[in-house]
Design a protein around this motif. Sequence first.
Motif, PDB file in Angstrom:
ATOM      1  N   HIS A   1      66.174 165.351   9.262  1.00  0.00           N
ATOM      2  CA  HIS A   1      67.250 165.667   9.513  1.00  0.00           C
ATOM      3  C   HIS A   1      67.297 165.011  11.209  1.00  0.00           C
ATOM      4  CE1 HIS A   1      67.661 169.188  12.987  1.00  0.00           C
ATOM      5  NE2 HIS A   1      66.683 169.221  13.644  1.00  0.00           N
ATOM      6  N   GLN A   2      68.719 165.159  11.426  1.00  0.00           N
ATOM      7  CA  GLN A   2      69.628 164.167  13.016  1.00  0.00           C
ATOM      8  C   GLN A   2      69.402 165.832  13.964  1.00  0.00           C
ATOM      9  OE1 GLN A   2      70.591 161.463  12.530  1.00  0.00           O
ATOM     10  NE2 GLN A   2      70.451 161.087  15.017  1.00  0.00           N
ATOM     11  N   ALA A   3      69.009 164.871  14.849  1.00  0.00           N
ATOM     12  CA  ALA A   3      69.204 165.394  16.542  1.00  0.00           C
ATOM     13  C   ALA A   3      69.322 164.540  17.161  1.00  0.00           C
ATOM     14  CB  ALA A   3      67.552 165.945  17.086  1.00  0.00           C
TER      15      ALA A   3
ATOM     16  N   PHE B   1      71.204 168.554  -1.340  1.00  0.00           N
ATOM     17  CA  PHE B   1      71.474 170.124  -0.459  1.00  0.00           C
ATOM     18  C   PHE B   1      71.845 169.483   1.082  1.00  0.00           C
ATOM     19  CE2 PHE B   1      68.875 170.781  -4.125  1.00  0.00           C
ATOM     20  CZ  PHE B   1      69.202 171.275  -4.830  1.00  0.00           C
ATOM     21  N   ASP B   2      72.577 170.332   1.437  1.00  0.00           N
ATOM     22  CA  ASP B   2      72.786 169.720   3.133  1.00  0.00           C
ATOM     23  C   ASP B   2      72.572 171.834   3.679  1.00  0.00           C
ATOM     24  OD1 ASP B   2      73.921 167.609   2.982  1.00  0.00           O
ATOM     25  OD2 ASP B   2      75.557 168.239   2.391  1.00  0.00           O
ATOM     26  N   LEU B   3      71.148 171.247   3.958  1.00  0.00           N
ATOM     27  CA  LEU B   3      71.145 173.016   5.077  1.00  0.00           C
ATOM     28  C   LEU B   3      71.321 173.251   6.231  1.00  0.00           C
ATOM     29  CD1 LEU B   3      67.247 171.757   3.625  1.00  0.00           C
ATOM     30  CD2 LEU B   3      68.522 173.178   2.446  1.00  0.00           C
ATOM     31  N   ASP B   4      71.653 172.730   6.442  1.00  0.00           N
ATOM     32  CA  ASP B   4      72.807 172.372   8.245  1.00  0.00           C
ATOM     33  C   ASP B   4      73.354 171.299   7.852  1.00  0.00           C
ATOM     34  OD1 ASP B   4      71.254 170.899   9.905  1.00  0.00           O
ATOM     35  OD2 ASP B   4      69.649 172.856   9.489  1.00  0.00           O
TER      36      ASP B   4
ATOM     37  N   LEU C   1      64.691 162.229  11.924  1.00  0.00           N
ATOM     38  CA  LEU C   1      63.170 162.840  11.704  1.00  0.00           C
ATOM     39  C   LEU C   1      63.469 162.494  10.292  1.00  0.00           C
ATOM     40  CD1 LEU C   1      60.139 162.700  12.036  1.00  0.00           C
ATOM     41  CD2 LEU C   1      61.346 165.288  11.961  1.00  0.00           C
ATOM     42  N   ILE C   2      62.787 161.115   9.545  1.00  0.00           N
ATOM     43  CA  ILE C   2      62.298 161.823   7.899  1.00  0.00           C
ATOM     44  C   ILE C   2      61.513 161.747   7.773  1.00  0.00           C
ATOM     45  CG2 ILE C   2      63.203 160.287   5.959  1.00  0.00           C
ATOM     46  CD1 ILE C   2      65.125 158.816   7.638  1.00  0.00           C
TER      47      ILE C   2
ATOM     48  N   LYS D   1      72.833 169.128  10.117  1.00  0.00           N
ATOM     49  CA  LYS D   1      72.022 168.742  10.725  1.00  0.00           C
ATOM     50  C   LYS D   1      71.134 168.089   9.773  1.00  0.00           C
ATOM     51  CE  LYS D   1      73.542 168.688  15.610  1.00  0.00           C
ATOM     52  NZ  LYS D   1      72.817 168.580  17.084  1.00  0.00           N
ATOM     53  N   THR D   2      70.676 168.907   8.715  1.00  0.00           N
ATOM     54  CA  THR D   2      69.642 168.346   7.519  1.00  0.00           C
ATOM     55  C   THR D   2      70.111 168.469   6.341  1.00  0.00           C
ATOM     56  OG1 THR D   2      68.541 169.789   9.272  1.00  0.00           O
ATOM     57  CG2 THR D   2      67.037 169.867   7.231  1.00  0.00           C
TER      58      THR D   2
END
Length: 186
Positions: free
Chosen positions: A75-77, A18-21, A82-83, A23-24
């Motif tokens: 999550h990519q920032a 699931f691509d929540l947004d 962050l994993i 970057k996530t």
Amino acid sequence: NDEARDLDYDVIRAGARFDLDPKTTLLLSLTYADRKETAEQSQVVLSNPGIFEVFSIVESIDEREAWNAEAQIRHQAGRFQLIAGAAHRRVDFDFDDIQTLIIRTPFGTTTTTTPPNPGNDDIRSTSAYVYADWAAAEDVIWTIGMGFDDHRDDNRGDKVDFSRVNPKFGLQWQILPQVNLRAAYL
């Protein structure tokens, strides 16, 4: 010594992403396995041809049913990723060993079978982790994180039982486009 094995192993796995947004991403996985193995070992224990022979046949049966569930979020920032994730595994298995002795003499053959010796064991394992990747430069990535493992295994009477926290440190350096150098402490 002769050995014969028969293995029947079925696995079903389902997963979802699931691509929540943008970057996530959330990843989910569920696995079921059903396994049955039968092994038969035979050997001559004693032999004096024409007078007597003693053979041993051991049949081992191992049946396992396992479930594994996993979840991971990424999550990519910018230069950071962050994993975090968790998993739980459950294995239930039944085992049995049956030994047969065959004694052959000129007067006949005698067969003795030990009573079945069934047993069952359970394995339960839960893990969780969180770590971060930092792209310090275009060709260098640092990793820092930690994991937690809780494991219980009957292990045929020799129990294994532990809970521990595991640190994780890593470095990846792309020396050339075809060559990466990796170092890790897990």
